[in-house]
Motif scaffolding. Structure first.
Motif, short mmCIF file in Angstrom:
data_model
loop_
_atom_site.label_atom_id
_atom_site.label_comp_id
_atom_site.label_asym_id
_atom_site.label_seq_id
_atom_site.Cartn_x
_atom_site.Cartn_y
_atom_site.Cartn_z
N ARG A 1 0.83 -1.22 0.00
CA ARG A 1 0.00 0.00 0.00
C ARG A 1 0.85 1.26 0.00
NH1 ARG A 1 -4.74 -1.64 4.40
NH2 ARG A 1 -5.32 -3.63 3.41
N VAL A 2 1.87 1.32 0.84
CA VAL A 2 2.71 2.52 0.86
C VAL A 2 3.56 2.58 -0.40
CG1 VAL A 2 4.56 1.42 2.22
CG2 VAL A 2 4.32 3.91 2.20
N ILE A 3 3.98 1.44 -0.92
CA ILE A 3 4.76 1.45 -2.16
C ILE A 3 3.93 2.01 -3.31
CG2 ILE A 3 5.81 -0.02 -3.92
CD1 ILE A 3 6.81 -1.84 -1.68
N GLU A 4 2.71 1.51 -3.46
CA GLU A 4 1.87 1.94 -4.57
C GLU A 4 1.43 3.39 -4.42
OE1 GLU A 4 -1.28 -0.93 -4.91
OE2 GLU A 4 0.13 -2.60 -5.07
N ARG A 5 1.28 3.85 -3.19
CA ARG A 5 0.92 5.25 -2.97
C ARG A 5 2.09 6.19 -3.22
NH1 ARG A 5 0.19 5.53 2.56
NH2 ARG A 5 2.05 6.82 2.83
N ARG B 1 8.83 0.64 -8.06
CA ARG B 1 8.06 -0.13 -7.08
C ARG B 1 8.74 -1.46 -6.79
NH1 ARG B 1 1.67 0.56 -8.95
NH2 ARG B 1 1.41 2.70 -8.15
N GLY B 2 9.28 -2.09 -7.81
CA GLY B 2 9.96 -3.36 -7.61
C GLY B 2 11.18 -3.24 -6.72
N ILE B 3 11.96 -2.17 -6.93
CA ILE B 3 13.14 -1.94 -6.08
C ILE B 3 12.72 -1.83 -4.62
CG2 ILE B 3 14.99 -0.33 -5.53
CD1 ILE B 3 15.07 0.43 -8.49
N GLU C 1 13.03 -7.73 -11.70
CA GLU C 1 12.36 -7.50 -10.43
C GLU C 1 11.42 -6.31 -10.49
OE1 GLU C 1 15.34 -9.56 -7.19
OE2 GLU C 1 15.43 -7.38 -7.39
N LEU C 2 10.76 -6.13 -11.64
CA LEU C 2 9.67 -5.17 -11.67
C LEU C 2 8.61 -5.60 -10.67
CD1 LEU C 2 9.10 -4.69 -15.53
CD2 LEU C 2 10.68 -3.44 -14.04
N TYR C 3 7.86 -4.66 -10.18
CA TYR C 3 6.78 -4.96 -9.23
C TYR C 3 5.83 -6.00 -9.83
CZ TYR C 3 3.49 -3.46 -5.50
OH TYR C 3 2.67 -3.38 -4.40
N SER C 4 5.49 -5.83 -11.09
CA SER C 4 4.58 -6.78 -11.75
C SER C 4 5.25 -8.13 -11.94
CB SER C 4 4.13 -6.22 -13.10
OG SER C 4 5.25 -5.94 -13.93
N GLN C 5 6.56 -8.14 -12.23
CA GLN C 5 7.26 -9.41 -12.41
C GLN C 5 7.36 -10.18 -11.09
OE1 GLN C 5 10.87 -7.76 -14.19
NE2 GLN C 5 10.44 -8.88 -16.09
N LEU C 6 7.55 -9.49 -9.99
CA LEU C 6 7.61 -10.16 -8.69
C LEU C 6 6.30 -10.82 -8.35
CD1 LEU C 6 9.65 -7.43 -6.76
CD2 LEU C 6 10.46 -9.72 -7.38
N ASP C 7 5.19 -10.17 -8.70
CA ASP C 7 3.88 -10.76 -8.44
C ASP C 7 3.62 -11.94 -9.37
OD1 ASP C 7 1.42 -10.30 -6.77
OD2 ASP C 7 0.50 -10.36 -8.77
N ALA C 8 4.00 -11.81 -10.64
CA ALA C 8 3.83 -12.92 -11.58
C ALA C 8 4.69 -14.11 -11.18
CB ALA C 8 4.18 -12.46 -13.00
N ALA C 9 5.88 -13.84 -10.67
CA ALA C 9 6.77 -14.91 -10.23
C ALA C 9 6.16 -15.66 -9.04
CB ALA C 9 8.13 -14.34 -9.85
N TYR C 10 5.53 -14.91 -8.14
CA TYR C 10 4.85 -15.54 -7.00
C TYR C 10 3.78 -16.51 -7.50
CZ TYR C 10 2.19 -16.20 -2.71
OH TYR C 10 1.54 -16.77 -1.64
N THR C 11 2.97 -16.06 -8.45
CA THR C 11 1.88 -16.89 -8.98
C THR C 11 2.43 -18.15 -9.61
OG1 THR C 11 0.48 -14.95 -9.35
CG2 THR C 11 -0.06 -16.95 -10.58
N ALA C 12 3.51 -18.02 -10.39
CA ALA C 12 4.10 -19.18 -11.04
C ALA C 12 4.60 -20.19 -10.01
CB ALA C 12 5.25 -18.75 -11.95
#
Length: 533
Positions: free
Chosen positions: A178-182, A190-192, A351-362
């Motif tokens: 939440r604080v990252i996205e804000r 965001r990924g960093i 390690e983009l924010y979106s890549q980290l989330d996609a990696a979690y799902t995988a």
């Protein structure tokens, strides 16, 4: 091992496990006049904080498992008289744009260059917010770090000490995402910000259990600054300094001693690893356990022994570590950044924010993430002493690669050797995605002609070091403070090292503030024992 001793000796304290925390605890106690024995299964002490010539015949001694120092308090170094030098890195990080030829270089010594780098990746509007974000973490570090060497505060006391409700709520009370996205808009930026919350922690930015927040907090408070420093001589220099201090204080160290049972009355049974002799035992007024809570539970009677129930999922680590020895640093796709700059700090890849989330799902679905999020660190740029003279003169360098979102559960349904090869291939593929040449062209060969690359999975850490689930933190992380209703009647409770057995204390990473190469678990256990007795 001293073979002349009787089969049972008695000490003030028996330390089970000779990792760095065990050595810290033992040395504090011995310097206070207590008799202490350390029992270590390996043929050397140091646990995960060791160096080794991983590639025979090359003359390079790599930090084989852990590799940087942030959470080791200067007070422990001073109290124990450790001969240890730490080096600060100029660059914080470099993060290339996925699929592009530019990247973000965060230069600790040149704010203007850093702002220019933000503009270069079209994230100029995030530069100020990036600094403000870390301004908040600096407040946490400044206020909370001094408490790590004292008995635990309660949550309300810690909150009052921080003194800023917005900062407290952002980092302690709600998911880190939440604080990252804000704060910032760029997927890369965001990924960093998120990566420090995912080191060996399988989590999402939005997880409500806040494991990512706890991991993040420990990564940004060390030393009151959050800086991660390079130990000159490698991690072996850390464990070597601790071993020398322990021996000088009168600690007895028995290596090759595999502990098989711990009794609540302080009796510890062990087998000499290299001998076929009978079981041996020692006893102590106290036992300090520098093993995971799950391992201690088994030693005390079974995986679900009172006070030590730990599920495999909760204890799993989430990383793969790859060590490489290179003939030279590889060329980058980014023409404006030198390899020395990119590898001079933490090199973030995919390690983009979106890549980290996609990696979690995988990974959650049993697949190795593709691309695999990885971070790279080059020890030899900051400290070439780990290389032989000939290697230094040749331009050789070491690389340490640490993956994210690769949980231990991936090892459950696969042939380990096949999985290790697949993970290594995924690491190299991820690295090559930002290079102008294949990393394979830069890898040296050892004395046997084999490529100088080794891969350690969570299963390797479990089997070699006894880390349950390959978790470098020994289990789920906890806040560095006690909850308001937590029992704090005994010294062990107040220092965060209590078990259900009065004479058995935790002294490793599984204690309340024990994660990382910090010595905090050992210090807390020693302080609790000294207060008790």
């Amino acid at each position: 091992m001293d073979r002349s001793r009787a089969r049972q000796d008695h000490f003030d304290a028996v330390v089970v496990g000779g990792g760095h925390n065990g050595l810290v605890a033992a040395t504090y106690l011995a310097k206070a006049g207590r008799s202490v024995v350390v029992l270590e299964r390996q043929d050397q002490v140091g646990g995960a904080a060791v160096s080794a010539e991983a590639f025979p015949g090359t003359g390079a001694r790599l930090s084989r498992y852990s590799y940087l120092v942030s959470l080791l308090p200067q007070q422990i170094i001073d109290d124990l008289g450790l001969d240890l030098e730490l080096v600060r890195r100029r660059y914080s990080s470099y993060t290339p744009v996925a699929g592009g030829t530019s990247g973000l270089l965060v230069d600790n010594e040149d704010r203007r260059a850093t702002r220019k780098s933000f503009r270069r990746i079209d994230a100029g509007d995030d530069a100020g917010a990036f600094g403000e974000f870390y301004g908040g973490t600096a407040t946490l570090a400044e206020r909370l770090w001094p408490t790590f060497m004292k008995p635990l505060l309660r949550r309300a006391e810690a909150r009052e000490l921080v003194g800023d409700e917005e900062i407290w709520n952002d980092f302690i009370e709600q998911p880190l995402g939440r604080v990252i996205e804000r704060s910032v808009a760029s997927d890369l930026v965001r990924g960093i910000l998120l990566t420090d919350g995912l080191i060996s922690t399988f989590a999402r930015a939005s997880d409500e259990d806040l494991q990512q927040n706890k991991c993040f907090l420990y990564h940004v408070v060390g030393g009151g600054t959050g800086d991660w420093d390079v130990p000159v001589g490698g991690m072996g220099a850390v464990s070597g300094a601790l071993e020398r201090a322990a021996l000088a204080a009168g600690v007895e160290i028995r290596t090759g001693a595999e502990v098989t049972a711990v009794a609540p009355n302080g009796v510890v049974h062990y087998l000499p690893v290299e001998e076929n002799g009978p079981m041996r035992s020692v006893s102590g007024e106290y036992v300090l356990a520098n093993v995971t809570p799950a391992v201690l539970g088994r030693l005390m009677g079974g995986p679900s022994a009172d006070g030590f129930a730990t599920t495999a999922g909760a204890a799993e680590g989430a990383q793969v570590k790859v060590n490489l020895l290179l003939s030279r640093l590889p060329k980058l796709k980014d023409p404006e950044i030198s390899p020395e700059q990119a590898f001079g700090g933490t090199f973030h890849i995919n390690e983009l924010y979106s890549q980290l989330d996609a990696a979690y799902t995988a990974a959650e679905n049993g697949r190795i993430p593709s691309p695999l999020p990885i971070e790279i660190y080059c020890h030899s740029l900051a400290d070439p002493s780990i290389l032989s003279d000939s290697l230094r003169e040749s331009g050789a360098h070491t690389l340490t690669v640490f993956s994210l979102q690769t949980p231990h559960r991936l090892t459950h349904s696969a042939d380990h050797e096949v999985l290790r090869a697949e993970l290594q291939a995924a690491v190299l593929e991820s690295l090559n995605s930002v290079l102008a040449e294949p990393i394979e062209d830069c890898i040296l060969r050892d004395g046997d002609g084999e490529p100088c690359i080794e891969t350690k999975t969570t299963l390797d850490l479990e089997e070699i070091l006894g880390l349950t689930g390959g978790n470098i933190f020994h289990g789920p992380l906890s806040w560095p403070f006690a909850e308001d209703d937590a029992p704090l009647e005994t010294p062990a409770q107040r220092w965060g090292v209590a078990t259900d057995h009065q004479r058995v204390l935790l002294c490793g990473a599984g204690s309340q503030r024990g994660g990382g190469v910090s010595g905090l678990g050992g210090h807390s256990a020693a302080m609790a024992l000294l207060e008790e007795s």
